[in-house]
Enzyme design. Structure first.
Site, PDB file in Angstrom:
ATOM      1  N   TYR A  24       0.825  -1.220   0.000  1.00 56.42           N
ATOM      2  CA  TYR A  24       0.000   0.000   0.000  1.00 56.42           C
ATOM      3  C   TYR A  24       0.858   1.269   0.000  1.00 56.42           C
ATOM      4  CZ  TYR A  24      -3.135  -3.700   1.449  1.00 56.42           C
ATOM      5  OH  TYR A  24      -3.813  -4.880   1.508  1.00 56.42           O
ATOM      6  N   ASP A  25       0.324   2.318  -0.666  1.00 64.36           N
ATOM      7  CA  ASP A  25       0.975   3.628  -0.664  1.00 64.36           C
ATOM      8  C   ASP A  25       0.314   4.577   0.331  1.00 64.36           C
ATOM      9  OD1 ASP A  25       2.542   2.765  -2.801  1.00 64.36           O
ATOM     10  OD2 ASP A  25       0.990   3.360  -4.245  1.00 64.36           O
ATOM     11  N   THR A  26      -0.966   4.295   0.592  1.00 64.80           N
ATOM     12  CA  THR A  26      -1.759   5.212   1.415  1.00 64.80           C
ATOM     13  C   THR A  26      -2.435   4.432   2.541  1.00 64.80           C
ATOM     14  OG1 THR A  26      -2.185   6.629  -0.490  1.00 64.80           O
ATOM     15  CG2 THR A  26      -3.674   6.863   1.390  1.00 64.80           C
ATOM     16  N   ARG A 248      -4.317   0.846  -3.945  1.00 61.38           N
ATOM     17  CA  ARG A 248      -3.083   0.975  -3.166  1.00 61.38           C
ATOM     18  C   ARG A 248      -3.358   1.611  -1.799  1.00 61.38           C
ATOM     19  NH1 ARG A 248       1.259  -1.799  -4.195  1.00 61.38           N
ATOM     20  NH2 ARG A 248       2.593  -0.093  -3.455  1.00 61.38           N
TER      21      ARG A 248
END
Lengths: 309, 309
Positions: A24-26, A248
């Site tokens: 994940y980015d967020t 993401r």
């Protein structure tokens, strides 16, 4: 509801923790029960948030607490040594104000809002240019009299086109009675901050926003539009504000029926349930028609920090 | 529900009024909206009640108002020049106390009751020998603090085995929060005085007992046993106390969904709807799945007196 078919994965060691972070980015965080319990930070909250920042992750905080404004929340974060910007925070009070502006399209400077709730709602409305009535007005603190209440003897305010109701620990008959008068007008919209029936505090469970909103719903024979988690109004606002790639994103929370439901129904890439709040491991693994299972779960958020070290 | 198949008969002249009176030996009256509106007696209330007494009719008064005790009600009748005995009056507070005694079989002097509501409930419990807590205790008037409330810091009272909830114009977060703590115990019974969502006063409609009880039901995720009209607990108590022949009884009231439902579902011989309260002629004649039609209806009760003269 899109069910989580695979069994939830418990994060128990560095490898699983690393794999979780890479996905994940967020990260969207619920606050109470995840980062802190009331006024006490949970272990390693500061450290895990700093680690995520260092890894270049985007951090967003999503709370159903409408009693505080986003600005007040930045101060709460600061008191735990965590530097968070107002723009990173979404409260159910703010979500309700956004709903009034973007969905109901009420006009600032013209339309007014009657508030049953604490200062977090009125402050957000004010920042958008809306005048609000009710709320913590001290004239509502006195015992109710139909023939003496200044809110009734002068007539209802004709510019009020919406009621926003949330948790109000100053709930009294005066506030309930005047709010009902506005709800009896068909032209007045009825917005609820969040449906939570209770919230945990100091080992007890106390009445939540939903318990007060449902009282107003019963007396007015109307249903509110709920804005907080798990309602998609809140998620849509967040996704649009940050132009997020939902696949993401991971929702981190301590409640199956709000946080996990919010992440799953919103089509986010992942969900992480922490067991430091209201849920148990048994409930996390249970298959229920009422709420989804999380993709991941962990005893407490700070464990990711200690595992990664 | 046993539907009233024949169209309701409007009492418009002496012949119909006389036929109506001949049919019944016992009249059960709702009070507010039938005999008086708040503190104002409706026209010829004293005269029609005296006429019925002279005709040898039995008069019983059945109200969903739990804020006053039966004794307090006799004083209200006296203020309108009407002499009524305590035994002729059934309030939803008294019905709740009878339910605690006869159905739940709590033991006076041992089991205690937590009251969310006004003095009418605690006074009836006291007459039956039950100790009650909560209610109008002034320590509940102060702002709630989980760490300071005397009702929490000393622990819940282990002898409390029942919560009775009703209308409380002193509703506040302290009362809601402590009541919820008792309702979270499975062993504590949950009794609601009456389901009315609102009540009319001075041209307004204000939140009723049901709106507060439903708030507690939502926060506790429990359903109460309701005792007032149209619940049959109340009717059974009355029928048994007076050994009534139900076929010779008529329920007189101003609400279809409580009073008329009470009379029809209870199998009473007749029902009379008065239009001096909350209902209209249009609603009286309407066929609805939600409430029954009355057998008779009339603009106001006192009209029977003026027609008979």
């Amino acid at each position: 509801m899109t069910a989580q078919k695979e069994a939830p994965v418990k994060i128990t060691n560095k490898d699983i923790a690393q794999e979780f972070l890479n996905r994940y980015d967020t990260f969207l965080f619920d606050c109470d029960g995840v980062l802190w319990l009331g006024s006490h930070a949970l272990p390693y909250t500061q450290e895990i948030l700093n680690l995520l920042k260092q890894l270049g992750k985007q951090l967003i905080f999503v709370t159903n607490n409408s009693t505080k404004s986003r600005l007040a929340y930045t101060k709460k974060f600061a008191s735990f040594g965590i530097d968070i910007k107002e723009e990173q925070i979404f409260t159910s009070g703010y979500a309700s104000a956004v709903y009034v502006r973007d969905f109901l399209k009420l006009q600032p400077g013209k339309d007014k809002v009657w508030v049953f709730g604490e200062s977090g709602i009125g402050e957000e409305l004010k920042l958008m240019g809306y005048e609000s009535l009710g709320g913590n007005d001290s004239r509502l603190d006195v015992p109710f009299s139909a023939s003496e209440s200044p809110f009734l003897v002068d007539g209802l305010d004709k510019d009020v086109n919406c009621v926003i109701a949330g948790l109000d620990t100053k709930v009294n008959y005066h506030r309930l009675a005047v709010t009902l008068q506005y709800l009896q007008k068909d032209t007045v919209h009825f917005v609820g901050t969040n449906v939570d029936s209770t919230f945990p505090q100091k080992g007890h469970t106390f009445p939540g926003a939903g318990s007060m909103i449902e009282s107003l719903a019963f007396s007015s024979n109307r249903r509110p539009s709920y804005c907080g988690k798990p309602n998609m109004n809140m998620l849509n606002t967040i996704v649009s504000a940050f132009n997020l790639d939902k696949s993401r994103c991971c929702m981190v929370g301590d409640r199956l029926n709000t946080d996990m439901k919010f992440g799953v129904e919103g089509g986010l890439g992942g969900t992480l349930l922490v067991l430091s709040g209201i849920e148990t491991e048994e409930r996390a693994l249970e298959i229920s028609a009422d709420y989804p299972r999380p993709k991941f779960y962990i005893d407490k958020l700070g464990d990711i920090y200690t595992m990664i070290q």
